[in-house]
Design a protein around this motif. Sequence first.
Motif, PDB file in Angstrom:
ATOM      1  N   HIS A   4      -5.334  -0.441  -5.051  1.00 55.34           N
ATOM      2  CA  HIS A   4      -3.997   0.133  -4.944  1.00 55.34           C
ATOM      3  C   HIS A   4      -3.474   0.391  -6.351  1.00 55.34           C
ATOM      4  CE1 HIS A   4      -4.194  -1.196  -0.797  1.00 55.34           C
ATOM      5  NE2 HIS A   4      -4.462  -2.409  -1.228  1.00 55.34           N
ATOM      6  N   LEU A   8       3.023   4.608  -4.944  1.00 53.23           N
ATOM      7  CA  LEU A   8       3.069   4.864  -3.506  1.00 53.23           C
ATOM      8  C   LEU A   8       2.088   3.958  -2.761  1.00 53.23           C
ATOM      9  CD1 LEU A   8       4.299   6.590  -1.257  1.00 53.23           C
ATOM     10  CD2 LEU A   8       2.482   8.245  -1.666  1.00 53.23           C
ATOM     11  N   ASP A   9       0.868   3.817  -3.291  1.00 55.21           N
ATOM     12  CA  ASP A   9      -0.112   2.917  -2.677  1.00 55.21           C
ATOM     13  C   ASP A   9       0.406   1.486  -2.644  1.00 55.21           C
ATOM     14  OD1 ASP A   9      -1.906   5.010  -2.391  1.00 55.21           O
ATOM     15  OD2 ASP A   9      -3.076   4.471  -4.166  1.00 55.21           O
ATOM     16  N   PHE A  12       3.212   1.116   0.055  1.00 54.98           N
ATOM     17  CA  PHE A  12       2.703   1.072   1.423  1.00 54.98           C
ATOM     18  C   PHE A  12       1.906  -0.199   1.678  1.00 54.98           C
ATOM     19  CE2 PHE A  12       3.490   5.733   1.717  1.00 54.98           C
ATOM     20  CZ  PHE A  12       4.312   5.670   2.835  1.00 54.98           C
ATOM     21  N   HIS A  13       1.181  -0.661   0.694  1.00 56.78           N
ATOM     22  CA  HIS A  13       0.470  -1.934   0.847  1.00 56.78           C
ATOM     23  C   HIS A  13       1.464  -3.067   1.099  1.00 56.78           C
ATOM     24  CE1 HIS A  13      -2.083  -5.391   0.230  1.00 56.78           C
ATOM     25  NE2 HIS A  13      -1.265  -5.795  -0.730  1.00 56.78           N
ATOM     26  N   SER A  16       2.955  -2.965   4.536  1.00 53.80           N
ATOM     27  CA  SER A  16       2.014  -3.045   5.656  1.00 53.80           C
ATOM     28  C   SER A  16       2.066  -4.397   6.364  1.00 53.80           C
ATOM     29  CB  SER A  16       0.587  -2.777   5.173  1.00 53.80           C
ATOM     30  OG  SER A  16       0.120  -3.847   4.364  1.00 53.80           O
ATOM     31  N   ARG A  21       8.003  -6.721   5.611  1.00 58.03           N
ATOM     32  CA  ARG A  21       8.977  -5.785   6.181  1.00 58.03           C
ATOM     33  C   ARG A  21      10.222  -6.530   6.650  1.00 58.03           C
ATOM     34  NH1 ARG A  21       4.333  -3.693   8.579  1.00 58.03           N
ATOM     35  NH2 ARG A  21       4.963  -4.470  10.627  1.00 58.03           N
ATOM     36  N   ALA A  82       8.005   6.640  -1.075  1.00 57.48           N
ATOM     37  CA  ALA A  82       7.464   6.502   0.280  1.00 57.48           C
ATOM     38  C   ALA A  82       8.233   7.387   1.256  1.00 57.48           C
ATOM     39  CB  ALA A  82       7.514   5.042   0.722  1.00 57.48           C
ATOM     40  N   TRP A  85       7.232  11.039   0.699  1.00 60.35           N
ATOM     41  CA  TRP A  85       5.899  11.308   1.228  1.00 60.35           C
ATOM     42  C   TRP A  85       5.948  11.466   2.744  1.00 60.35           C
ATOM     43  CZ3 TRP A  85       2.553   8.955   4.636  1.00 60.35           C
ATOM     44  CH2 TRP A  85       1.258   9.455   4.644  1.00 60.35           C
ATOM     45  N   MET A  86       6.665  10.559   3.408  1.00 60.74           N
ATOM     46  CA  MET A  86       6.768  10.632   4.871  1.00 60.74           C
ATOM     47  C   MET A  86       7.504  11.890   5.321  1.00 60.74           C
ATOM     48  SD  MET A  86       7.219   6.704   6.160  1.00 60.74           S
ATOM     49  CE  MET A  86       8.424   6.190   4.944  1.00 60.74           C
TER      50      MET A  86
END
Length: 107
Positions: A4, A8-9, A12-13, A16, A21, A82, A85-86
């Motif tokens: 990663h 961005l990586d 998201f990591h 995940s 979260r 993020a 990107w979405m």
Amino acid sequence: MPYHSSPLDLAFHALSDPTRRAVVSRLRQGELPVSALAAPFDMALPSFSQHLKVLEECGLIVSEKRGRSRWCRLVPERFDAAANWMDTERRRAAERLDRLETYLDRT
């Protein structure tokens, strides 16, 4: 984290994991001490601290020592990459569906 590398990586990591979260969701109401963040989770504080470390390393949260407590807060602007990107991927998917609908209407 060798696999990663981009921000961005990393974001998201970090997001995940359901525990991380949940931490982010709790911090949306404002900053909290680590002890309050950890209270609802059935894990040892060192294990919970590893989740905070992941969130902090990717820049989604920051923490600071105040007296005997460590307080955490979100860094909202770090979520922008993020979200962008979405949004881009959502628009692309909608455009593909629109093209498919046009094609199906013609045939």
